[in-house]
Write a protein that holds these residues in place. Structure first.
Motif: not given
Length: 793
Positions: A699, A701-702, A743-746, A752, A754
């Protein structure tokens, strides 16, 4: 008003940045899926086959690489799927495209690489999360593996700049040992200490970026990476201080659409929006653009000080044919702040004052405006040969407007203020032409470089001061009453003009004698014509200097993981003025002897450089004992030291940057300063550590967390004179802790975001970053927080 304008710009960027949620990312193959063959041929626009081109295919965490052979061919085995294909070759642009590998068949993909611009993209290894860099063009003007460069070279890549939210050069160079900021000239220019010597000359895309081309410190909105080359390097850079080169590499137009809107905010009312847009303007992608805009409005931990600036940088790249590339670069930077020279020293230490105390007139603002424009032309000549011609011009104005401390009363309570106003105008024009290529003489391969450079710099000042006999203005350092400062009465005017021209030609040969033994040799000849036109009481002067700058370096690779090197380099720096008999001063000369080794071990898990060196600077100007009031060039300075820098991949997600430098920089011979005393603003010990962990699964990830410590030992705040050897002061050593999370989602198609939060000087230590005499001791910032939110597509 200015803050409202910045907010409106960012709001407009967000309005056009509405995320598209209708995208579903396709799954990538895994290592266990059946494999098929992919092969192809890589060539240049003339049809010549490219050897040693690096081909990389990635999808998610899966990455497969291959290198082309002597016939330009490559072959890889990989599972079927849709991949991002990247091809990198020295002297050519990186080719990137999406490619589908089909199952149950042999796949083939041939590619033609276009000629590269002079500011080529360095290679970043797959899986290194952007921290590891293996190639650099700064040290040799050719794309060369760092392990094959016989000199200490370091690269601070974009990922590090992003993780640490770097917006000033001072924040970037703390990642390299032995490099510090000596001073920022009252908020006007960051002067860098490298290997014991201070320089006010940095470079941008290989072009000189000194005070004759800048009115303030550079903006980092369009900086992709920072290259640092240690030691004298005049063979390819011309006139240069002996410590080395700091080169800022700017962002280039991209072949795919890219949009980014970032808002940074934090301590001291920081507000900094940045917009970055790039992509093709034509269907065939022959015309690319990039537009970067940034603004800043912030207060300071220093009383009354502030920063307001606006930065714009439109850039175009046109590739009318695969063998021809043109790039138009422009930038504008305008703003204002106070001229702030920090605190003062009393006795042997900085004064015990709050770090916020401002010892000048807070009503006097330093405004500046500057612009830069340049055109680069790159032409592939065939068979791996390339011609490059690039020019960049700068123009600008600033108003040095300040009352700053320059004397202390006997009771050590009052400072005398030096009051002046100076309108300063500058122009700088730089033109470089180069031919590069490779030839073979039997089994020996040569990478050749031939170049010529022409520079012309104009610098005009109109300065007014108080009339002689005017009572001095004073300020109590403990209880300053700024309102009591009398009205200004500037009467005496001085006009000065400088017109300096420079020309140089250079040759270089990088010889591969065997796969394990490489030699780099080069020679440069320079001519400098310096002219100063004085008015009223200022004298006029002119001089003509010439200099030869050789370099010889040897690299030996006994095993794949290590390369040993040794080098001899020289530098020169023209000097204006004359001796008592009217003879013009000759240039200062720097000489480097350096040896060390570079390592790349355990499947690229640990990379770095260790070096020992000696730099001798001669023809330093010092007092003429036989002619009071005049100078001669008998002075000598010497710096000896050792340094170590490494990047360690502790795991696939965990990186560690570390470094240490020991520097002993002293006066070797002088008539004014004490022999064997330390040079100013040079810490004997410097160290740095930064580590970052990125979660790549689950969860979180990133998500990324990083922390580090950097510090220096104490340093001399002023040079020690022979006349008063007990009159000196030390800037205390310091260490500070920094940390950050993001935090940067995949990655996926569409928009997207960051988020990042950084804390600098986390433990809120009181420290001083550098000094330039008793009346310019620069305090570091107390703890400050900076947060950012970025939308990217």
């Amino acid at each position: 008003m200015f803050r409202s304008l910045l907010s409106l710009i960012f709001a407009a960027a967000l309005f056009v940045s509405v995320p598209n949620s209708g995208y579903a990312q396709s799954a990538c193959p895994s290592h266990g899926d059946p494999e098929v063959t992919l092969s192809g041929i890589i060539s240049d626009p003339s049809g010549a086959l490219l050897r040693d081109a690096q081909v990389t295919l990635t999808c998610g965490n899966l990455a497969v690489s291959a290198t082309t052979d002597a016939t330009g061919a490559y072959t890889v085995q990989l599972p079927a799927g849709t991949y991002s294909l990247a091809v990198v070759s020295k002297g050519f642009t990186t080719k990137q495209q999406t490619f589908q590998v089909l199952p149950n068949r042999a796949n083939q993909q041939d590619l033609v690489l276009n000629v590269a611009q002079e500011n080529s993209t360095v290679e970043v290894r797959a899986g290194a999360q952007g921290y590891a860099v293996s190639e650099n063009s700064e040290a040799t003007r050719t794309d060369t593996s760092i392990r094959d460069i016989p000199q200490a070279v370091y690269v601070i890549p974009e990922q590090v700049l992003q993780d640490q939210q770097v917006i000033r050069l001072a924040d970037a160079v703390r990642n390299v040992s032995g490099v510090t900021i000596a001073e920022d000239a009252g908020g006007r220019q960051e002067r860098v200490t490298l290997r014991g010597f201070v320089t006010d000359t940095t470079f941008q895309d290989g072009f000189r970026n000194a005070s004759n081309a800048n009115a303030t410190f550079p903006d980092f909105a369009n900086v992709e990476r920072v290259d640092i080359l240690k030691g004298p390097s005049s063979t390819v850079f011309g006139r240069l201080d002996p410590g080395g080169v700091v080169n800022l590499v700017t962002k280039q137009p991209l072949s795919e659409h890219y949009y980014s809107a970032t808002m940074q905010g934090g301590s001291y009312q920081l507000l900094r929006p940045t917009i970055d847009a790039s992509g093709p303007l034509t269907a065939n992608k022959s015309l690319l653009y990039r537009f970067i805009a940034s603004g800043q409005d912030s207060q300071s931990f220093r009383d009354f000080n502030f920063t307001r600036r606006l930065f714009l940088s439109p850039t175009l790249t046109w590739t009318p044919s695969p063998s021809t590339s043109l790039r138009l670069y422009t930038e504008f930077l305008g703003g204002s702040n106070l001229n702030d020279r920090g605190l003062i020293a009393i006795g042997t230490r900085p004064a015990n004052l709050p770090v916020s105390r401002y010892l000048a007139d807070p009503n006097l603002v330093y405004p500046y405006r500057q612009g830069k424009a340049g055109l680069s032309f790159d032409q592939a000549l065939g068979r791996g040969w390339t011609f490059r011609s690039y020019e960049r011009s700068s123009t600008g104005w600033d108003n040095y407007n300040a009352r700053v401390a320059n004397a202390l009363s006997k009771d050590m309570q009052m400072v005398t203020l030096n009051d002046l106003r100076s309108d300063q105008y500058f122009q700088a024009h730089y033109w470089i032409n180069e031919v590069t290529g490779t030839v073979k003489t039997g089994p020996i391969q040569h990478t050749l470089l031939a170049g010529a450079e022409l520079d012309y710099e104009i610098y005009d000042t109109n300065t007014t001061r108080q009339a002689s006999g005017t009572p001095a203005e004073t300020l109590n350092i403990y209880y300053p009453n700024y309102a009591a400062l009398p009205p200004r009465d500037l009467m005496e005017s001085t006009i000065n003009q400088t017109r300096d021209g420079y020309g140089g030609g250079y040759l270089q040969d990088q010889i591969t004698l065997t796969p394990k033994l490489k030699v780099t040799g080069g020679l440069r000849y320079d001519l400098a014509k310096l002219k100063t036109v004085g008015y009223f009481a200022s004298p006029s002067s002119s001089s003509r200097d010439t200099a030869w700058s050789p370099r010889v370096g040897l690299v030996y690779d006994p095993v794949q993981a290590f390369s040993f090197y040794a080098t001899y380099n020289k530098s020169f720096q023209p000097e204006s003025g004359t001796q008592a008999n009217g003879t013009p001063f000759v240039p200062e000369y720097g000489r480097l002897l350096e040896t060390g080794f570079k390592f790349d071990t355990l499947s690229h898990r640990v990379t770095g450089t260790a070096a020992v060196y000696q730099i001798d600077l001669t023809n330093v100007i010092t007092a003429d004992p036989n002619n009071p009031g005049f100078s001669i060039q008998l002075g000598q300075q010497r710096s000896r030291g050792m340094e170590f820098n490494a990047l360690t991949h502790l795991t696939h997600q965990w990186d560690l940057i570390s470094g240490y430098a020991l520097t002993n920089a002293t006066i070797h011979k002088d008539n004014t300063y004490l022999v064997d005393s330390q040079l100013q603003s040079v810490p004997r010990h410097t160290g740095n550590l930064w580590t970052r962990y990125t979660q790549s699964q689950g969860r979180l990830s990133g998500a990324s967390i990083g922390a580090g410590v950097s510090g220096v030992s104490n340093m001399q705040g002023q040079l020690i004179t022979q006349a008063a050897p007990n009159t000196f002061y030390l800037v205390p050593g310091w260490g500070r802790v920094d940390a950050g999370i993001s935090y940067e989602p995949p990655k996926e198609a569409g928009w997207r975001y960051r988020f990042a939060l950084n804390a600098n000087n986390l433990l809120d230590r009181r420290y001083f970053s550098g000094a330039s005499g008793r009346f310019a001791v620069y305090p570091g910032s107390p703890r400050d927080i900076i947060a950012s939110f970025q939308l990217i597509r």
